[in-house]
Scaffold this active site. Sequence first.
Site, mmCIF file in Angstrom:
data_model
loop_
_atom_site.group_PDB
_atom_site.id
_atom_site.type_symbol
_atom_site.label_atom_id
_atom_site.label_comp_id
_atom_site.label_asym_id
_atom_site.label_seq_id
_atom_site.Cartn_x
_atom_site.Cartn_y
_atom_site.Cartn_z
ATOM 1 N N ARG A 57 6.134 4.569 -7.544
ATOM 2 C CA ARG A 57 5.837 4.173 -6.170
ATOM 3 C C ARG A 57 5.234 5.336 -5.385
ATOM 4 N NH1 ARG A 57 8.416 -1.050 -5.468
ATOM 5 N NH2 ARG A 57 8.485 -1.583 -3.279
ATOM 6 N N ARG A 100 7.441 -1.704 5.055
ATOM 7 C CA ARG A 100 7.148 -1.588 3.619
ATOM 8 C C ARG A 100 5.651 -1.405 3.389
ATOM 9 N NH1 ARG A 100 9.204 -6.854 1.833
ATOM 10 N NH2 ARG A 100 8.627 -6.343 -0.293
#
Length: 214
Positions: free
Chosen positions: A88, A171
């Site tokens: 990520r 997010r």
Amino acid sequence: MRLVVLGPPGAGKGTQASRLAERLNIPHVATGDIFREAAGQDTEYGRKVRGVMERGELVSDGLTNELVRERLARADAAAGFVLDGYPRNVEQAVALDDLLHDQGTKIDRVIKFMVRGDDIVERLAGRRVCPVCKTVYHTVTRPPKISEICDNDGAALVRRDDDLKETTLRRLEVYGRQTRPLYEFYGDRGLLTEMDALGSDDEVFQRLLAVIGR
Ligand code: ADP
Ligand code: AMP
């Protein structure tokens, strides 16, 4: 085959990765699923992970890298895997390289799911998940046979806590800042293929198979 799927939240990575893993007979390793499982536990660890996820932030690299190292060391991942939600950020990508290097292997391909901003919002707003079997539905594009009820086990479907509006925005911001740099990271290594992730599940799946030469 060792594959990584990258893309913004709601791009359809989980939907496609689980289908691809089944087709290739290799595990679908989704760090989001691992952390959702942890977040359901009533322990200090569970509560901590739940808090991070509800804020739309990332769990620490140290813990995440360790969990992935353990998962990929299991026998079922020896012949390959589809990694979804990991890495990520660049730190995690370097850790993944290191751990595969230790195993004497490497990533075969990284596939970038390309979607428009509007589609992300629609996909996240309509996402429903079965709390029992974890099947992912969509109220419009992939509805269950009976509204809000899982086809497989009859459980009432739920929305993910982090699909609520504020968390979604956070997010997306974290994705832009931390995950986007991975396109350059893998592009520079010649591992990245961009794939249009718009269209039906079946259309996207056929494109995905073409990308990996199947
Ligand atoms: P990600 O794992 O990238 O966050 P998901 O696979 O959970 O994304 O998909 C997000 C939502 O979009 C789900 O509700 C899913 O059913 C829906 N979805 C997935 N692929 C498609 C598609 N090709 N067309 C329309 N909706 C889709
Ligand atoms: P996902 O299901 O991939 O959308 O992930 C849901 C949430 O789990 C994220 O918003 C993070 O809080 C956490 N998470 C998943 N994967 C990672 C990762 N590789 N590193 C850190 N946190 C993660």
